[in-house]
Write a protein that holds these residues in place. Structure first.
Motif, PDB file in Angstrom:
ATOM      1  N   ARG A  78       0.819  -1.054  -0.080  1.00  0.00           N
ATOM      2  CA  ARG A  78      -0.083   0.070  -0.073  1.00  0.00           C
ATOM      3  C   ARG A  78       0.858   1.267   0.110  1.00  0.00           C
ATOM      4  N   LEU A  79       2.075   1.120   0.388  1.00  0.00           N
ATOM      5  CA  LEU A  79       2.834   2.238   0.470  1.00  0.00           C
ATOM      6  C   LEU A  79       3.878   2.603  -0.779  1.00  0.00           C
ATOM      7  N   ILE A  80       4.051   1.642  -1.566  1.00  0.00           N
ATOM      8  CA  ILE A  80       5.003   1.646  -2.541  1.00  0.00           C
ATOM      9  C   ILE A  80       4.161   1.771  -4.125  1.00  0.00           C
ATOM     10  N   GLY A  81       5.235   2.639  -5.061  1.00  0.00           N
ATOM     11  CA  GLY A  81       4.805   2.448  -6.416  1.00  0.00           C
ATOM     12  C   GLY A  81       6.092   2.047  -7.116  1.00  0.00           C
ATOM     13  N   VAL A  82       5.859   1.096  -8.283  1.00  0.00           N
ATOM     14  CA  VAL A  82       6.988   0.513  -9.032  1.00  0.00           C
ATOM     15  C   VAL A  82       6.971   0.898 -10.483  1.00  0.00           C
ATOM     16  N   CYS A  83       8.006   1.388 -11.172  1.00  0.00           N
ATOM     17  CA  CYS A  83       8.206   1.965 -12.444  1.00  0.00           C
ATOM     18  C   CYS A  83       9.256   0.777 -12.737  1.00  0.00           C
ATOM     19  N   PRO A  84       8.684  -0.146 -13.538  1.00  0.00           N
ATOM     20  CA  PRO A  84       9.656  -1.304 -13.938  1.00  0.00           C
ATOM     21  C   PRO A  84      10.627  -1.058 -15.021  1.00  0.00           C
ATOM     22  N   GLN A  85      11.745  -1.933 -15.115  1.00  0.00           N
ATOM     23  CA  GLN A  85      12.677  -1.473 -16.248  1.00  0.00           C
ATOM     24  C   GLN A  85      12.137  -1.923 -17.439  1.00  0.00           C
ATOM     25  N   GLU A  86      11.170  -3.111 -17.368  1.00  0.00           N
ATOM     26  CA  GLU A  86      10.639  -3.534 -18.827  1.00  0.00           C
ATOM     27  C   GLU A  86       9.300  -2.739 -18.565  1.00  0.00           C
ATOM     28  N   LEU A  87       9.061  -1.950 -19.998  1.00  0.00           N
ATOM     29  CA  LEU A  87       7.664  -1.222 -19.936  1.00  0.00           C
ATOM     30  C   LEU A  87       6.547  -2.339 -19.674  1.00  0.00           C
ATOM     31  N   ALA A  88       5.440  -2.052 -18.747  1.00  0.00           N
ATOM     32  CA  ALA A  88       4.458  -2.839 -18.225  1.00  0.00           C
ATOM     33  C   ALA A  88       2.970  -2.001 -18.483  1.00  0.00           C
TER      34      ALA A  88
END
Ligand SMILES: Nc1ncnc2c1ncn2[C@@H]1O[C@H](COP(=O)(O)OP(=O)(O)OP(=O)(O)O)[C@@H](O)[C@H]1O
Ligand SMILES: [Mg+2]
Length: 249
Positions: A78-88
């Motif tokens: 609930r506290l995090i957001g992720v911008c991944p290396q591979e576009l998603a």
């Protein structure tokens, strides 16, 4: 004393017999932009996947905002957001539809998801293309929508895994400015990049990883002073000194 927001303690992760992450410990302070650098295969993405609860470590634990990942992974999520290396994202959906969809996935109601989607499209300079299908976007726009998706739900801690790879200076600058603005607004950020001048500009502290371990951790200025007068040394020179010149893959 700054307040710790994320603490990684003795993380280990092997794939078959290969130790991708081999005893990694560090702390990220609240409101800090923390850089994680390292050559290809150093273990940065594996570390981020552990920190973001996607991958279970073989050993060790992570605490985010006081919640242990082993005991309460949902509270961490609930506290995090992720911008991944591979576009998603969903290439057949529009930018707006993608953002609303991912907003709903992190638990937002429809009205709130649309409101946040509008905010983040604007922030990333994509308002005019809100209704355009994402697979028709340029490389820079795809990276920007990838980042906007990570922001849905207003996370307190944002993981950015090479958010500026392969894009032009204009898109890159917009991403820099966004990151600086988010940090000014109090967001805590973990940032990985192969562009050393980015880390120097954006990060308060930088960890350098190699072979699954952290080999140095300091402010960019502190790292540069390993080699001499910080004003006359680049972070890239320090990186090459610490990790060697041999190719990794
Ligand atoms: N799912 C997996 N299965 C097997 N090996 C993996 C897996 N994920 C990562 N690895 C291996 O673990 C090591 C670390 O990979 P990782 O992706 O974490 O490195 P990285 O520092 O993010 O590299 P890059 O800069 O190229 O993105 C590499 O040797 C990689 O091949
Ligand atoms: Mg990676």
């Amino acid at each position: 004393m700054p307040e710790a927001f994320l603490t990684a303690e003795n993380l280990h992760k092997s794939f078959n017999d290969h130790k991708a992450v081999n005893g990694v410990s560090f702390t990220i302070y609240k409101g800090e932009n923390f850089g994680l650098l390292g050559p290809n295969g150093a273990g940065k993405t594996t570390t981020i996947r552990i920190l973001s609860t996607v991958l279970q470590p073989d050993r060790g634990d992570v605490t985010v905002g006081g919640h242990s990942m082993r005991n309460d992974a949902d509270a961490v999520r609930r506290l995090i957001g992720v911008c991944p290396q591979e576009l998603a994202f969903y290439p057949d959906m529009s930018a707006l539809e993608n953002l609303v969809f991912f907003g709903r996935m992190v638990g937002l109601g429809g009205t709130e998801a649309r409101a946040q989607a509008t905010t983040y499209l604007e922030l990333m300079g994509l308002t005019e293309r809100a209704k355009g299908k994402v697979d028709k976007f340029s490389g820079g726009m795809k990276r920007r929508i990838n980042l906007a998706i990570a922001l849905m739900g207003h996370p307190q801690l944002l993981f950015l895994d090479e958010p500026t790879v392969g894009i032009d200076p204009q898109s890159r600058n917009m991403i820099y400015e966004t990151i600086e603005r988010l940090r000014d607004g109090g967001m805590t950020i973990l940032y990985t990049t192969h562009y050393m001048e980015e880390a120097d500009r954006l990060c308060q502290r930088v960890a350098i990883m190699d072979g699954g371990r952290i080999v140095a951790l300091d402010t960019p200025r502190g790292l540069k002073s390993i080699l001499g007068e910080p004003e006359q040394v680049t972070l890239e020179e320090v990186f090459l000194k610490l990790t060697g010149r041999g190719l990794r893959d």
